[in-house]
Design a protein around this motif. Structure first.
Motif, PDB file in Angstrom:
ATOM      1  N   THR A  24       0.804  -1.225   0.000  1.00 42.20           N
ATOM      2  CA  THR A  24       0.000   0.000   0.000  1.00 42.20           C
ATOM      3  C   THR A  24       0.834   1.270   0.000  1.00 42.20           C
ATOM      4  O   THR A  24       0.304   2.358  -0.251  1.00 42.20           O
ATOM      5  CB  THR A  24      -0.916   0.024   1.230  1.00 42.20           C
ATOM      6  OG1 THR A  24      -0.111  -0.078   2.417  1.00 42.20           O
ATOM      7  CG2 THR A  24      -1.910  -1.131   1.190  1.00 42.20           C
ATOM      8  N   GLN A  25       2.137   1.136   0.280  1.00 44.08           N
ATOM      9  CA  GLN A  25       2.980   2.332   0.355  1.00 44.08           C
ATOM     10  C   GLN A  25       4.419   1.952   0.066  1.00 44.08           C
ATOM     11  O   GLN A  25       4.902   0.918   0.520  1.00 44.08           O
ATOM     12  CB  GLN A  25       2.883   2.949   1.753  1.00 44.08           C
ATOM     13  CG  GLN A  25       3.868   4.087   2.019  1.00 44.08           C
ATOM     14  CD  GLN A  25       3.751   4.597   3.442  1.00 44.08           C
ATOM     15  OE1 GLN A  25       2.838   5.352   3.763  1.00 44.08           O
ATOM     16  NE2 GLN A  25       4.652   4.177   4.313  1.00 44.08           N
ATOM     17  N   ASP A  97       2.428   3.571   9.994  1.00 41.31           N
ATOM     18  CA  ASP A  97       3.054   4.820  10.398  1.00 41.31           C
ATOM     19  C   ASP A  97       4.549   4.844  10.130  1.00 41.31           C
ATOM     20  O   ASP A  97       5.155   5.898  10.030  1.00 41.31           O
ATOM     21  CB  ASP A  97       2.806   5.087  11.886  1.00 41.31           C
ATOM     22  CG  ASP A  97       1.329   5.285  12.178  1.00 41.31           C
ATOM     23  OD1 ASP A  97       0.593   5.636  11.234  1.00 41.31           O
ATOM     24  OD2 ASP A  97       0.924   5.077  13.335  1.00 41.31           O
ATOM     25  N   GLY A  98       5.133   3.648  10.032  1.00 42.28           N
ATOM     26  CA  GLY A  98       6.565   3.596   9.784  1.00 42.28           C
ATOM     27  C   GLY A  98       7.361   3.913  11.026  1.00 42.28           C
ATOM     28  O   GLY A  98       6.839   3.988  12.132  1.00 42.28           O
ATOM     29  N   LEU A 112       7.945   1.018   3.622  1.00 38.46           N
ATOM     30  CA  LEU A 112       6.943   0.249   2.894  1.00 38.46           C
ATOM     31  C   LEU A 112       5.765  -0.045   3.808  1.00 38.46           C
ATOM     32  O   LEU A 112       5.954  -0.344   5.001  1.00 38.46           O
ATOM     33  CB  LEU A 112       7.527  -1.072   2.391  1.00 38.46           C
ATOM     34  CG  LEU A 112       8.532  -1.026   1.220  1.00 38.46           C
ATOM     35  CD1 LEU A 112       9.886  -0.519   1.680  1.00 38.46           C
ATOM     36  CD2 LEU A 112       8.691  -2.405   0.591  1.00 38.46           C
ATOM     37  N   GLY A 113       4.563   0.040   3.250  1.00 42.30           N
ATOM     38  CA  GLY A 113       3.358  -0.293   3.992  1.00 42.30           C
ATOM     39  C   GLY A 113       2.619  -1.445   3.345  1.00 42.30           C
ATOM     40  O   GLY A 113       2.626  -1.602   2.114  1.00 42.30           O
ATOM     41  N   PHE A 114       1.966  -2.252   4.155  1.00 43.13           N
ATOM     42  CA  PHE A 114       1.249  -3.429   3.676  1.00 43.13           C
ATOM     43  C   PHE A 114      -0.071  -3.562   4.425  1.00 43.13           C
ATOM     44  O   PHE A 114      -0.219  -3.086   5.556  1.00 43.13           O
ATOM     45  CB  PHE A 114       2.074  -4.705   3.916  1.00 43.13           C
ATOM     46  CG  PHE A 114       3.464  -4.661   3.356  1.00 43.13           C
ATOM     47  CD1 PHE A 114       3.731  -5.160   2.098  1.00 43.13           C
ATOM     48  CD2 PHE A 114       4.516  -4.125   4.092  1.00 43.13           C
ATOM     49  CE1 PHE A 114       5.020  -5.131   1.573  1.00 43.13           C
ATOM     50  CE2 PHE A 114       5.805  -4.082   3.579  1.00 43.13           C
ATOM     51  CZ  PHE A 114       6.048  -4.587   2.318  1.00 43.13           C
ATOM     52  N   GLY A 122       4.173  -2.273   8.605  1.00 43.50           N
ATOM     53  CA  GLY A 122       5.119  -1.330   8.036  1.00 43.50           C
ATOM     54  C   GLY A 122       6.545  -1.837   8.150  1.00 43.50           C
ATOM     55  O   GLY A 122       6.907  -2.497   9.131  1.00 43.50           O
ATOM     56  N   ILE A 123       7.352  -1.568   7.131  1.00 47.03           N
ATOM     57  CA  ILE A 123       8.780  -1.893   7.139  1.00 47.03           C
ATOM     58  C   ILE A 123       9.558  -0.615   6.867  1.00 47.03           C
ATOM     59  O   ILE A 123       9.236   0.133   5.943  1.00 47.03           O
ATOM     60  CB  ILE A 123       9.126  -2.949   6.075  1.00 47.03           C
ATOM     61  CG1 ILE A 123       8.647  -4.338   6.512  1.00 47.03           C
ATOM     62  CG2 ILE A 123      10.626  -2.984   5.797  1.00 47.03           C
ATOM     63  CD1 ILE A 123       8.907  -5.419   5.486  1.00 47.03           C
ATOM     64  N   THR A 124      10.562  -0.364   7.678  1.00 48.90           N
ATOM     65  CA  THR A 124      11.482   0.743   7.442  1.00 48.90           C
ATOM     66  C   THR A 124      12.873   0.182   7.222  1.00 48.90           C
ATOM     67  O   THR A 124      13.399  -0.545   8.077  1.00 48.90           O
ATOM     68  CB  THR A 124      11.500   1.719   8.630  1.00 48.90           C
ATOM     69  OG1 THR A 124      10.193   2.272   8.809  1.00 48.90           O
ATOM     70  CG2 THR A 124      12.484   2.861   8.379  1.00 48.90           C
ATOM     71  N   LEU A 125      13.457   0.475   6.078  1.00 45.52           N
ATOM     72  CA  LEU A 125      14.827   0.074   5.767  1.00 45.52           C
ATOM     73  C   LEU A 125      15.743   1.225   6.148  1.00 45.52           C
ATOM     74  O   LEU A 125      15.535   2.362   5.703  1.00 45.52           O
ATOM     75  CB  LEU A 125      14.972  -0.246   4.282  1.00 45.52           C
ATOM     76  CG  LEU A 125      14.133  -1.413   3.759  1.00 45.52           C
ATOM     77  CD1 LEU A 125      14.154  -1.442   2.235  1.00 45.52           C
ATOM     78  CD2 LEU A 125      14.659  -2.729   4.311  1.00 45.52           C
ATOM     79  N   ALA A 126      16.738   0.943   6.969  1.00 47.62           N
ATOM     80  CA  ALA A 126      17.618   2.011   7.454  1.00 47.62           C
ATOM     81  C   ALA A 126      19.070   1.573   7.386  1.00 47.62           C
ATOM     82  O   ALA A 126      19.383   0.374   7.448  1.00 47.62           O
ATOM     83  CB  ALA A 126      17.254   2.399   8.883  1.00 47.62           C
ATOM     84  N   ASP A 127      19.964   2.540   7.274  1.00 41.86           N
ATOM     85  CA  ASP A 127      21.402   2.304   7.174  1.00 41.86           C
ATOM     86  C   ASP A 127      22.098   3.149   8.233  1.00 41.86           C
ATOM     87  O   ASP A 127      21.949   4.372   8.260  1.00 41.86           O
ATOM     88  CB  ASP A 127      21.906   2.683   5.781  1.00 41.86           C
ATOM     89  CG  ASP A 127      23.274   2.110   5.466  1.00 41.86           C
ATOM     90  OD1 ASP A 127      24.096   2.009   6.391  1.00 41.86           O
ATOM     91  OD2 ASP A 127      23.525   1.772   4.301  1.00 41.86           O
ATOM     92  N   THR A 128      22.855   2.503   9.112  1.00 43.65           N
ATOM     93  CA  THR A 128      23.538   3.216  10.194  1.00 43.65           C
ATOM     94  C   THR A 128      24.996   3.527   9.871  1.00 43.65           C
ATOM     95  O   THR A 128      25.699   4.087  10.701  1.00 43.65           O
ATOM     96  CB  THR A 128      23.490   2.396  11.489  1.00 43.65           C
ATOM     97  OG1 THR A 128      24.177   1.154  11.284  1.00 43.65           O
ATOM     98  CG2 THR A 128      22.056   2.107  11.900  1.00 43.65           C
TER      99      THR A 128
END
Length: 299
Positions: A24-25, A97-98, A112-114, A122-128
């Motif tokens: 969905t997002q 909401d992420g 990404l939203g589902f 919701g999935i948030t891909l992050a890089d530290t």
């Protein structure tokens, strides 16, 4: 860097929840992480997730051929491939909401939203990392991603037998580098190569072609057992639990200065530009303290 055991557990967790969900997002705050996109990423919205899986150290999300958005043929499935690189990971939530950058632990590459059966995810891909390496690919076939096209065999694949493994040991290459070479064996990185070599009682700087046949057999068996056991330990854990679980399971990797849990000797480190390895002198090198070149000087 995430490796085979925790990515296997991660994709199992995601597949159970997202298989059959509608995407969905898909928000990308920056175009930088999107390395290849055969179609606009917006064209994935409305499609259904068919499955979530793994290839080597890549996460693979198959998007079923049921979308109708402009820019993509609805008859063709698409794949969202994620390479977490050295410092990337994801957070998972039961909402659209992420996650903000602070909660995600770094720079947000994508959100990404589902939706599935009335439940939002919701999935948030992050890089530290200081250097942002997390990469996203949207392709029609996974082999369009260069790193996937070049992958060697999966170490836990039943078809990957001792005879094929043994043929790798004609190379004049250090066995630590051989185990990490994705073109030779898929999915093993810095951490698990340290752990496998420690458990097999082999020096990380030993030359592959110098190993005796019984040492190759021991390494092969150890590799399969250690990776298989790690997967079983991690299965069912939430994404937020996987990195801590991996760290806690390590016997030598990341344990510089600690006592080896097998013999009690001090775990040593050899540092290189941007990376390092850890080992136990008593268990692996007959007491020799390795330098960068493995010459015997203290690292």
């Amino acid at each position: 860097m995430p490796e085979l055991p925790e990515i296997t557990a991660l994709t199992g967790f995601l597949d159970e929840r997202l298989s059959g969900a509608q995407l969905t997002q898909m928000l990308l705050p920056s175009a930088f992480p999107l390395k290849v996109a055969d179609v606009p990423h917006e064209s994935l919205i409305g499609r259904t997730v068919e499955s979530v899986g793994r290839r080597g150290k890549f996460l693979e999300m198959k998007i079923a051929a049921d979308g109708t958005s402009a820019g993509a043929d609805p008859a063709d499935p698409l794949y969202v491939i994620v390479n977490f690189a050295k410092d990337g990971w994801l957070t998972f939530s039961e909402s659209h909401d992420g996650t903000d950058a602070a909660a995600a632990g770094g720079y947000i590459a994508a959100q990404l939203g589902f939706s599935k059966d009335g439940q939002d995810y919701g999935i948030t891909l992050a890089d530290t990392g200081t250097w942002k390496g997390l990469a996203i690919f949207i392709v029609r076939q996974p082999a369009e991603v260069p790193g996937i096209a070049e992958l060697g065999p999966e170490p836990l694949d039943g078809a990957f037998r001792l005879d094929e493994f043994s043929r790798l040991f004609t190379k004049r290459q250090q066995i630590k580098g051989l185990l990490r070479n994705q073109k030779l064996i898929a999915g093993i990185g810095n951490a698990y190569s340290d752990e496998i070599l420690h458990a097999a009682k082999l020096s990380p700087v030993a030359i592959a072609s110098s190993l005796e046949p019984d040492e190759v057999v021991r390494l092969f068996t150890t590799m399969k057992d250690l990776l298989g056991n790690a997967i079983q330990e991690f299965l069912g854990k939430k994404p937020s639990e996987l990195k801590p679980a991996k760290k806690a399971s390590m016997r030598v990797h990341g344990r510089t200065g600690d006592a080896c849990p097998v013999c009690g000797d001090t775990v040593r480190e050899v540092s290189f530009v941007g990376t390092s390895l850890q080992y136990c002198p008593t268990c692996q090198t007959n007491g020799e303290i390795l330098s960068k070149r493995g010459s015997g000087d203290d690292a």
